[in-house]
Design an enzyme around this catalytic site. Sequence first.
Site, PDB file in Angstrom:
ATOM      1  N   CYS A   2       0.833  -1.192   0.000  1.00 39.35           N
ATOM      2  CA  CYS A   2       0.000   0.000   0.000  1.00 39.35           C
ATOM      3  C   CYS A   2       0.873   1.249   0.000  1.00 39.35           C
ATOM      4  CB  CYS A   2      -0.900   0.015   1.235  1.00 39.35           C
ATOM      5  SG  CYS A   2      -1.921  -1.463   1.431  1.00 39.35           S
ATOM      6  N   GLY A 368      14.048 -13.878  -5.420  1.00 41.35           N
ATOM      7  CA  GLY A 368      15.191 -14.448  -4.709  1.00 41.35           C
ATOM      8  C   GLY A 368      16.072 -13.407  -4.047  1.00 41.35           C
TER       9      GLY A 368
END
EC number: 6.3.5.4
Length: 625
Positions: A2, A368
């Site tokens: 957000c 990753g």
Amino acid sequence: MCGINLIISKKGKAPDSAIIALTEANKHRGPDATVYFTDTYQNGQIYFGHNRLKIIDLSPAANQPFFSADERFLLLYNGEIYNYLALRQELQTQGYAFRTNSDTEVLLAVLITYGQAGIEKLNGMFAFVFYDTQTQQLLAARDRFGIKRLYYVHTPDYLLLSSEINSLLASGLVKKELNESQLLAYLRYRHALKPETFYRDIMELEEGQVLTYANHTLHLASYLTPPAPNLIIYSEAEIIQKTESLLLQSVERHLQADVPVGLFLSGGIDSTLILALAQQLGYAHFPAFTVSNKASESTFGSEDYWFSRVAAQQFGAEHLSFEINASILHYLDELVATLDQPIADGAALLTYYLSEQVKGKIKVALSGAGADELYGGYNRHRAFYHFLQHRSLARMALPLLQASAPLLATGIKHPLRKQFLLLRKLAYKIKPQHPEQTFLNFTSMDRHLQQLLQPQFQVLQTPAEQSNMSTELLRWGLDRDLHQYLIADILAMTDKTSMAHSLEVRTPYLDNHLHQFTQSLPAEVLFKNGSKWILKRILEQHHGQQLTHRAKEGFGMPLGQWLKETANQWLFADLQNPQHLIFKFLKFPETQILIQALRQGRHDYSTELWALIVLARWLNKRFTD
């Protein structure tokens, strides 16, 4: 994921347009719902604005600002709490009654129940603002890894907080002044050095830090408790078993969502292992997405095009690969408009492009990121480890290496180009008598780039910390990358470029329990069987041997080739204009020498010139109207 925004006006009301502009400027972070709230604050007014990207509990009841049942407390929150289900159960046993299924409400309940001490219970990525309407005390915090961002401005008239610098500037309450002291940091390390930013009045809340504000007094502190010393010595088998168990649990937590989840797959060890573990958890045909250069450009780029396909086939992913060419460079202005601060990392453009391509297919992507910092995966980590082991040998070999370095061709295409580039870097960056400086040199760009800066802007940066034991030095180097490069480069550009397309990126390697265990291991253990041997052994147990022997490659574009092509010379227009703002700070003639060295194939300065191209575009965008 957000966008959080706050203004405290200390001397009466601020214009309503300020919080609206502040919030609208990061609406891309949360296009699903926008909510405002305002209240009196002592002699002034407090304003809250929130943009929500719905990931868990998609109902309007989970929108923010989120209030407690008695409406005393409210929360603005950006991120994900991965252990929210366990915390919810813990609080329910204490009698807490939940009204939603969101992790937002769990976070609010944790803060109400435990106060600031509750922050350490959180396993996740977050930045939040917690406010007590009764006492008018405010608490803001950022996760321990610095995955989510929070910036603030504190003046005699206002306190502002936001997820993005661009939003703070949009409020109209913040002066836009260049922090020239960050230029040298950028030309050395590719990014600003936190907690400062490229703007004089704007600061970055640091990782693991809490900001409290009450009675017009702002206080900063760490909320983290120093870890207890580890007295356990693990065998190799125990290290592998425990790491796999912790990583598997982390991946499972990171897969929690009420929207589609996928994976950014490079075909390297880190992302491939996440895919293998997702398959183990029962996720068949898991969506995986790759951006890669052509096979013919792998000498200057990477071999992701091949390894990602192998990984996807082996672990049953539903794979979609996007092959790029030099036309992607035309996204540069879009990228620069997105960036709060310049980041000299070509991977930013790739992440921006990939995030745009997957929008509409998934709403959450696993990455990753963080594995290299935890497990010593970068070439500089391995080089520093060997340097510390063989400093006397380095001292003897250095004159020969420095004498031969100018003869190593790095600007033309040949099979040993990447190896020559590494040797040339080592020749000028190793300082046998100064190991701390050696590591800082390993993390920096070519020294010629810093020499372009006009003398008055050659501001001395933070000195290296001192240490005497080789094991402490190695851990210091790894931790520096974990707390500087990872946060200010990798995580910063990932957050900005993905959220520009309303895409949440999650990082399973940055998990509290996995980090705690890895940090408990002596640093030299991480290198005893080769680079990232722990992760490689786990992947091999999943029959990924074909992928574990891949050489380490960065996530980047074949800039060394593209920047020499005639069709792409438009990129140098700013750098060949002596009237451009950038040459208030840089030396024009010396800049032309670097450009010519690249064009003539004498040396691959593509990384350094990309840094200048991005900086010039960013300065033009932000400071020339």
